[in-house]
Design an enzyme around this catalytic site. Sequence first.
Site, PDB file in Angstrom:
ATOM      1  N   ARG A   1       8.875  -1.007   3.001  1.00 53.00           N
ATOM      2  CA  ARG A   1       9.361  -2.161   3.746  1.00 53.00           C
ATOM      3  C   ARG A   1      10.451  -2.877   2.955  1.00 53.00           C
ATOM      4  O   ARG A   1      10.321  -3.068   1.740  1.00 53.00           O
ATOM      5  CB  ARG A   1       8.191  -3.105   4.011  1.00 53.00           C
ATOM      6  CG  ARG A   1       8.501  -4.279   4.919  1.00 53.00           C
ATOM      7  CD  ARG A   1       7.254  -5.111   5.155  1.00 53.00           C
ATOM      8  NE  ARG A   1       6.178  -4.316   5.735  1.00 53.00           N
ATOM      9  CZ  ARG A   1       4.934  -4.760   5.883  1.00 53.00           C
ATOM     10  NH1 ARG A   1       4.610  -5.976   5.455  1.00 53.00           N
ATOM     11  NH2 ARG A   1       4.019  -3.996   6.435  1.00 53.00           N
TER      12      ARG A   1
ATOM     13  N   LEU B   1       9.542  -0.017   9.827  1.00 50.71           N
ATOM     14  CA  LEU B   1       9.128   1.002  10.786  1.00 50.71           C
ATOM     15  C   LEU B   1       8.971   0.457  12.201  1.00 50.71           C
ATOM     16  O   LEU B   1       8.789   1.238  13.146  1.00 50.71           O
ATOM     17  CB  LEU B   1       7.822   1.658  10.323  1.00 50.71           C
ATOM     18  CG  LEU B   1       7.913   2.453   9.015  1.00 50.71           C
ATOM     19  CD1 LEU B   1       6.574   3.076   8.668  1.00 50.71           C
ATOM     20  CD2 LEU B   1       8.997   3.529   9.109  1.00 50.71           C
ATOM     21  N   LYS B   2       9.057  -0.867  12.374  1.00 48.15           N
ATOM     22  CA  LYS B   2       8.969  -1.456  13.715  1.00 48.15           C
ATOM     23  C   LYS B   2      10.349  -1.669  14.339  1.00 48.15           C
ATOM     24  O   LYS B   2      10.451  -2.079  15.494  1.00 48.15           O
ATOM     25  CB  LYS B   2       8.209  -2.775  13.658  1.00 48.15           C
ATOM     26  CG  LYS B   2       6.750  -2.604  13.231  1.00 48.15           C
ATOM     27  CD  LYS B   2       5.999  -3.920  13.196  1.00 48.15           C
ATOM     28  CE  LYS B   2       4.539  -3.694  12.764  1.00 48.15           C
ATOM     29  NZ  LYS B   2       3.778  -4.964  12.715  1.00 48.15           N
TER      30      LYS B   2
ATOM     31  N   GLY C   1      -1.552   6.306   3.579  1.00 50.04           N
ATOM     32  CA  GLY C   1      -2.833   5.733   3.200  1.00 50.04           C
ATOM     33  C   GLY C   1      -3.278   4.607   4.101  1.00 50.04           C
ATOM     34  O   GLY C   1      -3.956   3.687   3.658  1.00 50.04           O
TER      35      GLY C   1
ATOM     36  N   HIS D   1     -12.969  -1.171  -0.859  1.00 55.87           N
ATOM     37  CA  HIS D   1     -12.191  -0.916  -2.066  1.00 55.87           C
ATOM     38  C   HIS D   1     -12.964   0.016  -2.983  1.00 55.87           C
ATOM     39  O   HIS D   1     -14.116   0.389  -2.713  1.00 55.87           O
ATOM     40  CB  HIS D   1     -11.830  -2.222  -2.771  1.00 55.87           C
ATOM     41  CG  HIS D   1     -10.669  -2.932  -2.144  1.00 55.87           C
ATOM     42  ND1 HIS D   1      -9.401  -2.403  -2.127  1.00 55.87           N
ATOM     43  CD2 HIS D   1     -10.599  -4.121  -1.479  1.00 55.87           C
ATOM     44  CE1 HIS D   1      -8.580  -3.227  -1.501  1.00 55.87           C
ATOM     45  NE2 HIS D   1      -9.282  -4.274  -1.089  1.00 55.87           N
TER      46      HIS D   1
ATOM     47  N   ASN E   1     -16.683  -0.214  -3.694  1.00 54.05           N
ATOM     48  CA  ASN E   1     -17.521   0.043  -2.521  1.00 54.05           C
ATOM     49  C   ASN E   1     -17.676   1.542  -2.284  1.00 54.05           C
ATOM     50  O   ASN E   1     -18.777   2.028  -2.005  1.00 54.05           O
ATOM     51  CB  ASN E   1     -16.910  -0.589  -1.272  1.00 54.05           C
ATOM     52  CG  ASN E   1     -16.557  -2.051  -1.445  1.00 54.05           C
ATOM     53  OD1 ASN E   1     -15.448  -2.452  -1.116  1.00 54.05           O
ATOM     54  ND2 ASN E   1     -17.472  -2.855  -1.968  1.00 54.05           N
TER      55      ASN E   1
ATOM     56  N   ASP F   1     -10.523   5.277  -6.653  1.00 52.33           N
ATOM     57  CA  ASP F   1      -9.150   5.334  -6.147  1.00 52.33           C
ATOM     58  C   ASP F   1      -8.368   6.514  -6.719  1.00 52.33           C
ATOM     59  O   ASP F   1      -7.657   7.212  -5.990  1.00 52.33           O
ATOM     60  CB  ASP F   1      -8.406   4.036  -6.504  1.00 52.33           C
ATOM     61  CG  ASP F   1      -8.819   2.871  -5.634  1.00 52.33           C
ATOM     62  OD1 ASP F   1      -9.543   3.092  -4.643  1.00 52.33           O
ATOM     63  OD2 ASP F   1      -8.426   1.731  -5.943  1.00 52.33           O
TER      64      ASP F   1
END
Length: 359
Positions: free
Chosen positions: A37, A60-61, A82, A125, A128, A155
């Site tokens: 972005r 992307l919009k 992701g 995350h 978790n 991760d």
Amino acid sequence: MGVLSGVRIIEIAGIGPGPFCGMLLADLGADVIVVERPGPAEIPTAGILRRGKRSLALDLKEPGAIDTVLQLIEDADGLIEGMRPGAMERLGLGPEVCLARNPRLAYGRMTGWGQDGPLSQSAGHDNNYIALSGALHYAGSGEAPPVAPPTLVGDLGGGALYLALGIVSAILHARGGGKGQVIDAAIVDGSAHLMNLLLDLSGAGLMREQRGTSVLDGPHWFNTYRCKDGRDITVGALEAKFYRLLLERLGLAGDRRFASQHAAGQWPLQRAAFAELFAMRTRDEWCALLEGSDACFAPVLAPSEAAQHPHMQARGVYSSEGVLQANAAPRFSATPAPAVPNAIPAIGQHNEEILSQLR
């Protein structure tokens, strides 16, 4: 020229394991184009996970942005995304659309819970995911709630590395005449898969589910200790010959309290005795006595200390180019990575270069 030279990856910017996967592939020589972005990043970082990539700033919009990404995908080997399941489809960049434009594409999807299942749409995350997968269970002695090093087990270990292997494997499959495909890399899957070594030991009766009572989390000879100066050290003398050497170095070879290495009932008292002993000297004093021997010893170092350690310096593990960072791994004999980490691009730095190639 890295080992992945000639491989092109399109990365849809995200956070955590996806960008880490892209960095790893770029470290190994892949041409990674990160679509991000415009404007400042939502979460400010030093940018290490963007190193070696080419940056294309796109909203992307905005009209035409999706078509630009699809044009990039036509000439790519792999894609990294992701987002929460379904988000790419809503953008118009789901697997069906992308594989229709490029049938050999390795479409890599990185999530915590996976693309399906009851929790797939829930937020979460690292801690978790590894809690649910069982990978957090053996962290700690059982005297306090388990805590694992942030991001490393889930991760990165269970997520980014499995995604990278999946993408490279799918690319090899496509280049061998197969079709492109979707890689569903879920952290709960990967971190559970990492448990197989412990589960192997568990199947042989060497790891119990009660923390602090098994060969890798309970013995005095496989533990972490606090020193006189408040710093910490580790010992891991699993094999009998290494255990004997550790006792000799500590002056305990004839001490009957430590004669039995594997008597689990004695481990709490033996751990307490080791803790009392290690608290009598500083970490550096213990290093002088034990480091470099077969006593299976290492000090617990902060990253800044690790970067200065003679062994790590000799191998060139860390670099301080702009910011402290670890260099590329693993190492290849014929296609070594650069000695200096790749540059971190500014957001949108390569817009003109990339878009002119499309035109």
